[in-house]
Design an enzyme around this catalytic site. Structure first.
Site, mmCIF file in Angstrom:
data_model
loop_
_atom_site.group_PDB
_atom_site.id
_atom_site.type_symbol
_atom_site.label_atom_id
_atom_site.label_comp_id
_atom_site.label_asym_id
_atom_site.label_seq_id
_atom_site.Cartn_x
_atom_site.Cartn_y
_atom_site.Cartn_z
ATOM 1 N N ASN A 33 26.176 -30.272 3.280
ATOM 2 C CA ASN A 33 24.766 -30.353 2.895
ATOM 3 C C ASN A 33 24.388 -29.384 1.771
ATOM 4 O O ASN A 33 23.441 -29.630 1.033
ATOM 5 C CB ASN A 33 23.856 -30.162 4.110
ATOM 6 C CG ASN A 33 24.042 -28.831 4.800
ATOM 7 O OD1 ASN A 33 25.124 -28.240 4.758
ATOM 8 N ND2 ASN A 33 23.003 -28.361 5.460
ATOM 9 N N GLU B 149 27.738 -19.358 10.891
ATOM 10 C CA GLU B 149 26.349 -19.728 10.600
ATOM 11 C C GLU B 149 26.227 -21.187 10.996
ATOM 12 O O GLU B 149 26.845 -22.054 10.394
ATOM 13 C CB GLU B 149 26.025 -19.517 9.117
ATOM 14 C CG GLU B 149 24.536 -19.476 8.815
ATOM 15 C CD GLU B 149 23.885 -20.840 8.833
ATOM 16 O OE1 GLU B 149 23.017 -21.070 9.718
ATOM 17 O OE2 GLU B 149 24.240 -21.675 8.003
ATOM 18 N N CYS C 243 20.139 -26.742 7.927
ATOM 19 C CA CYS C 243 20.107 -25.954 9.163
ATOM 20 C C CYS C 243 18.768 -25.256 9.327
ATOM 21 O O CYS C 243 18.385 -24.887 10.442
ATOM 22 C CB CYS C 243 21.255 -24.948 9.201
ATOM 23 S SG CYS C 243 21.354 -23.885 7.742
#
Length: 493
Positions: A149, A247, A281
């Site tokens: 992404n 992450e 995210c």
């Protein structure tokens, strides 16, 4: 166009002759074919990185930084070309593509500045004629695993601090977005980065990623991706006592209080929820709204949602691009059915877009659920698509409680005109990033990026904090007394 691995300063085919297609999610067009590498290719890349690392670590840090300045210059020079590649392979609109490339440029120049800092500490010794200090030392060969992404921004968050700190690296980009990595390899080469410092191995997580985590000469794994995969990375890396930086996911909320500027809040929600088609995210997937503002907010949200343009991100007038692939479409749509079964009210969207140019790509309608309760799955689980859940609350305190009542802790936001509420929120919201009167996206590269709880394991990308992932602390004592001095014993004299 065939994309091959970048190892020891050159492009080369791996030992597996298989290639897989790279397709444009907006049009279905095949853009390239990418190498499907194996553990043997990882081994070759590690050998190159290991051979280069000791010499690279001896290059003075300001000189290492000069390579990053040149990399940043080349990225700036090619910004439009890189943004076009990014949009075509990932799908985000071209304006966002330019923004992501700019983030990489910013990271290059910022982290290059650390070449003249990389600060340690000096401190007084408890003994006479003795000097004490701590310094940062490179770790060696590090492994970077990045998602589709943000195929260039996240890679620069990881690779640039690794470079300036004196490490060499193996980078495994996502299979869906290898073209940006290929372009970055060309920039590394043109910038004169010594052979073996940067190595890119294309392939699946199950094969290439696992081989990297299991390789004893890769001492650090920096991973960005889903929480489920991150847990597996941590478990496997723990067996080899690696430093693992994670992450992962988010279930980010925008809180809208009864005194909020509703037009500003709507703009913030739309950008946070539907930018990158919700595939961030940090995307806003929950809107926690005070009961006195709920009706007005919902009305204004729907009005602006109905005006959003959806299509190929290369069209400058389009605001929302496609999602990455058919599998993503199916996952998003499955949550729509879950939400309806749970009793939430589907107010807008909730469908895969079809007809005309939509049939060629992977498009999902911007979606709004109302009447959502905090315990519903659509309010608890990461959907990773353009879906908002509207949750009504009666007070500021309830809003904070609802925000914190998920397993994730990446980003949160509050819209309010009350400075006291704003300061209480930044204290009480349990996320790694907090925004006041802005959406849940918009991180800047000079601050740490990461989250709490199920979002990470305590490490951070970006900012000076990123150096903690790619360095070890070394304590140094210099005794110039000419005699043996024993700490904690001889200091009593």
């Amino acid at each position: 166009m065939k994309l091959t691995n970048f190892v020891n300063g050159g492009f080369q085919e791996g030992q597996n002759a298989d290639f897989v297609p790279v397709t444009n999610p907006a049009t279905g067009e095949e853009l390239a074919e990418v190498q499907r590498s194996t553990a043997a290719d990882v081994e070759e890349a590690v050998k190159a990185a290991k051979a280069a690392q000791k010499k690279w670590a001896l290059v003075p840090a300001p000189k290492r930084a000069d390579y990053l300045y040149e990399i940043g210059r080349l990225m700036k020079e090619r910004k439009e070309q890189l943004a076009t590649v990014l949009t075509k392979e990932m799908g985000k609109v071209i304006e966002e593509g330019r923004g992501e490339v700019q983030e990489g440029i910013d990271m290059a120049f910022y982290m290059a500045g650390e070449g003249r800092r990389l600060f340690g500490e000096t401190t007084p010794s408890e003994l006479a004629d003795k000097f004490a200090m701590s310094v940062r030392a490179p770790i060696g060969v590090v492994g970077l695993i990045t998602p589709w992404n943000f195929p260039v921004a996240i890679a620069t968050w990881k690779s640039f601090p690794a470079i300036v700190a004196g490490n060499t690296f193996i980078w495994k980009p996502a299979t869906e977005t290898p073209m940006m990595a290929y372009e970055m390899a060309k920039i590394f080469k043109e910038a004169g980065l010594p052979d073996g410092v940067a190595n890119i191995v294309f392939g699946s997580g199950s094969e290439v990623g696992t081989a990297m985590i299991e390789h004893r000469d890769i001492r650090v794994i920096s991973f960005t991706g889903s929480t489920d995969t991150g847990r597996k990375v941590a478990e496997l890396g723990g067996r080899y006592l690696k430093k693992v930086s994670l992450e992962m996911g988010g279930k980010n909320a925008v809180i809208v209080m009864d005194d909020a500027d509703l037009d500003l809040a709507v703009d913030g929600i739309l950008w946070s929820a539907f930018g990158t088609a919700g595939q961030r995210c940090t995307a806003c997937s929950r809107v926690i709204v005070h009961k006195d503002a709920k009706e007005q907010l919902q009305e204004r949200l729907l009005d602006k949602m109905d005006k959003l343009t959806i299509g190929d991100g290369m069209d400058e007038t389009v605001k929302i691009g496609p999602v990455i692939n058919k599998k993503a479409l199916e996952k998003i749509h499955s949550y729509i059915e879950i939400g309806k079964q749970e009793g939430a009210e589907l107010v807008r969207g909730g469908e895969i877009l079809t007809g005309g140019h939509y049939d060629k790509g992977n498009y999902y309608a911007p979606t709004l659920f109302a009447g959502v309760t905090p315990d519903m799955r659509i309010a608890q689980e990461e959907i990773f698509g353009p879906v908002i859940s509207l949750i009504e609350v009666a007070s500021f305190e309830e809003a904070i409680e609802v925000n914190n009542g998920v397993i994730y802790g990446l980003s949160s936001s509050i819209f309010t005109a009350d400075v006291n509420r704003a300061f209480k929120a930044q204290r009480d919201l349990d996320t790694g990033i907090v925004y006041i009167n802005a959406g849940t996206t918009g991180a800047e590269i000079h601050l740490p990026f990461g989250g709490t709880k199920g979002t990470g394991n305590g490490h951070r990308d970006s900012g000076v904090a990123a150096l903690d992932v790619f360095t070890e602390w070394k304590s140094i004592y210099v005794d110039f007394s000419g005699k043996l001095q024993r700490a904690q014993i001889d200091n009593e004299a």
